[in-house]
Design a protein around this motif. Structure first.
Motif, short mmCIF file in Angstrom:
data_model
loop_
_atom_site.label_atom_id
_atom_site.label_comp_id
_atom_site.label_asym_id
_atom_site.label_seq_id
_atom_site.Cartn_x
_atom_site.Cartn_y
_atom_site.Cartn_z
N MET A 1 35.84 41.02 33.95
CA MET A 1 34.45 41.38 34.22
C MET A 1 34.28 41.90 35.66
SD MET A 1 31.63 40.09 35.91
CE MET A 1 32.07 38.36 36.12
N PRO B 1 34.03 30.19 30.60
CA PRO B 1 34.78 31.42 30.35
C PRO B 1 36.18 31.34 30.96
CG PRO B 1 32.88 31.85 31.78
CD PRO B 1 32.82 30.41 31.40
N ASP C 1 38.88 36.40 31.62
CA ASP C 1 37.66 37.13 31.25
C ASP C 1 36.81 37.40 32.49
OD1 ASP C 1 38.68 36.69 28.79
OD2 ASP C 1 36.93 35.64 27.97
N TYR C 2 36.76 36.41 33.35
CA TYR C 2 36.02 36.56 34.61
C TYR C 2 36.65 37.70 35.42
CZ TYR C 2 34.55 35.10 39.37
OH TYR C 2 34.08 35.05 40.65
#
Ligand code: LLP
Length: 425
Positions: free
Chosen positions: A263, A255, A259-260
């Motif tokens: 999140m 990923p 995106d991490y």
């Protein structure tokens, strides 16, 4: 993420280079096997991570266990990294590399009292406590010195990280952390003990994670815990979400850091906590390779073997975790060169001393150099001198210059480490 590897290690005029330095020149000067790290890749990797979290109240504490070389740590320290350490040795390394104590967190399931005292002496940011006996010990050490230790309690959220069993840490059968259901009682105990200031919840569910879902599941389990602790009067304002983001070794889809980051924000942003992250592998893994030379090519009756001068004692990941590392020739093979399967092994006297089975490689022979890729993390730090082999040296490249950042010990130096008792002298 690629951590800029493609630019850091690339073929130029048919020769594999680390930045602008030919690996063949390093092999000539330093000998093989040796680890080669590229400063540019370390920098690109760190900046990518830092930029993804630029708008958040996040501290990046590089997990030294991935690569503890002083030059590597200092490169990251200059970019602003803090440190996650798990021993007094790592603590002293972080400090020696110039990481400010207030950016150091101390993790680990078995800190000794001496290590706790060293951490308190240094005035580090936080100790992550992993059991009730450790809580009692730290209380005694800190209060005995008239100090108060800022602590997080590491909880075990019982989440499957979906990675190799040996690097999964967040299931209830793992030795790490305090069962999340027992955490409220542990925090209450911490609040009642002298010398402790419980300020945070910590977790780390495993390493080389290639999916975000397990992270999210674990982080989301922490939210009601923090709310309950706050309701009980324990002022939790820090979260330590560990490391674990994976890298691409072969064909994994990893990923993107953005995106991490999204999140993390989504899962725990509402708590308003200062967040610490402890990335290791993702910062250094693809910034290093292990350079080795072919000693022999052996044609067995059933298998062909490429015997390298590097071995499992230099890079244990394939033997220990069946890990895949790319292996490429330092001299680029001509387009259309036919590849054939071959077992790539080291000289150590164990069948487990195998880097790759039936790997498709172009023709290689004695004297040829090869690069074992993605070896910047958990490579040199896990090396040993098994079979009487000198500890593998490390080299840092920066543009068109390079330096040996850990020399290969001589056999004399290795012999001089042992002592004969008087009755054998
Ligand atoms: N924080 C804690 C508490 C950890 O236990 C670890 C890694 C990290 C951070 C950093 O995790 P990373 O971001 O590097 O995944 N030797 C194994 C990996 C062991 C990882 C142990 N803990 C390997 O070669 O794959």
């Amino acid at each position: 993420m690629s951590t800029g590897t493609s630019e850091a290690f690339s073929y130029r005029s048919g020769e594999l280079h680390a930045e602008a330095v030919a690996l063949a020149a390093i092999a000539e000067a330093v000998g093989t096997p040796c680890y080669v790290y590229a400063r540019a890749a370390l920098e690109v990797g760190y900046r990518a991570f830092a930029e993804a979290f630029a708008d958040d109240d996040v501290g990046l504490c590089y997990a030294l266990k991935a690569n503890g070389n002083l030059a590597v740590i200092r490169t990251l320290a200059r970019l602003g990294a803090g440190a996650d350490v798990v021993s007094e040795g790592e603590l002293r390394r972080a400090l020696a590399a110039g990481i400010p104590p207030d950016r150091i967190v101390f993790s680990g399931v078995g800190k000794t009292r001496a290590e706790m005292a060293a951490a308190l002496d240094a005035g580090i940011h936080q100790l992550n406590v992993e059991s009730l006996p450790e809580l009692e010990a730290l209380s005694e050490v800190a209060s005995g010195r008239g100090q108060t230790a800022a602590i997080a309690i590491r909880v075990n959220p019982d989440v499957d990280a979906r990675t190799h069993a040996k690097i999964s840490t967040g299931r209830k059968e793992n030795k790490f952390g305090i069962d999340i259901d027992h955490a409220p009682a542990a925090f209450a105990r911490a609040a009642a003990l002298p010398g402790l200031r419980p300020v945070g919840v910590a977790l780390h569910i495993g390493s080389q994670l290639t999916q975000l879902a397990p992270f999210r599941a674990a982080f989301e389990r922490v939210v009601p815990l923090v709310e309950a602790l706050r309701a009980a009067g324990i002022a939790i304002d820090r979260l330590d979400l560990g490391g674990g983001l994976g890298i691409r070794y072969r064909d994994e889809t990893v990923p993107p850091i953005a995106d991490y980051a999204a999140m993390v924000r989504d899962a725990v942003g509402g708590l308003g906590c200062k967040v610490t992250l402890e990335p290791g592998r993702v910062l250094v893994g693809n910034a290093g390779l292990l350079l080795a030379r072919v000693i022999y090519r052996k044609e067995g009756a059933h298998r062909r073997f490429l015997i390298l001068d590097a071995a499992m004692n230099d890079l244990i990941r394939p033997s220990l975790y069946e890990a895949h590392h790319g292996i490429i020739p330092v001299r680029e093979s001509a387009p259309g060169t036919r590849t054939a399967p071959i077992d790539v092994v080291g000289p150590v006297c164990e069948s487990g001393d195998t880097f790759a089975l039936q790997r498709l490689l172009p023709p290689l022979d004695a004297g040829d150099l090869v690069a074992i890729q993605s070896a910047g993390a958990y490579g040199a730090v896990m090396a040993s001198s098994y079979n009487g082999r000198p500890l593998v040296p490390e080299v840092l490249v920066d543009g068109d210059r390079f330096a040996v950042v850990r020399p290969r010990p001589t056999i004399e130096e290795m012999l001089a480490q042992d002592r004969l008792p008087p009755w054998l002298a």
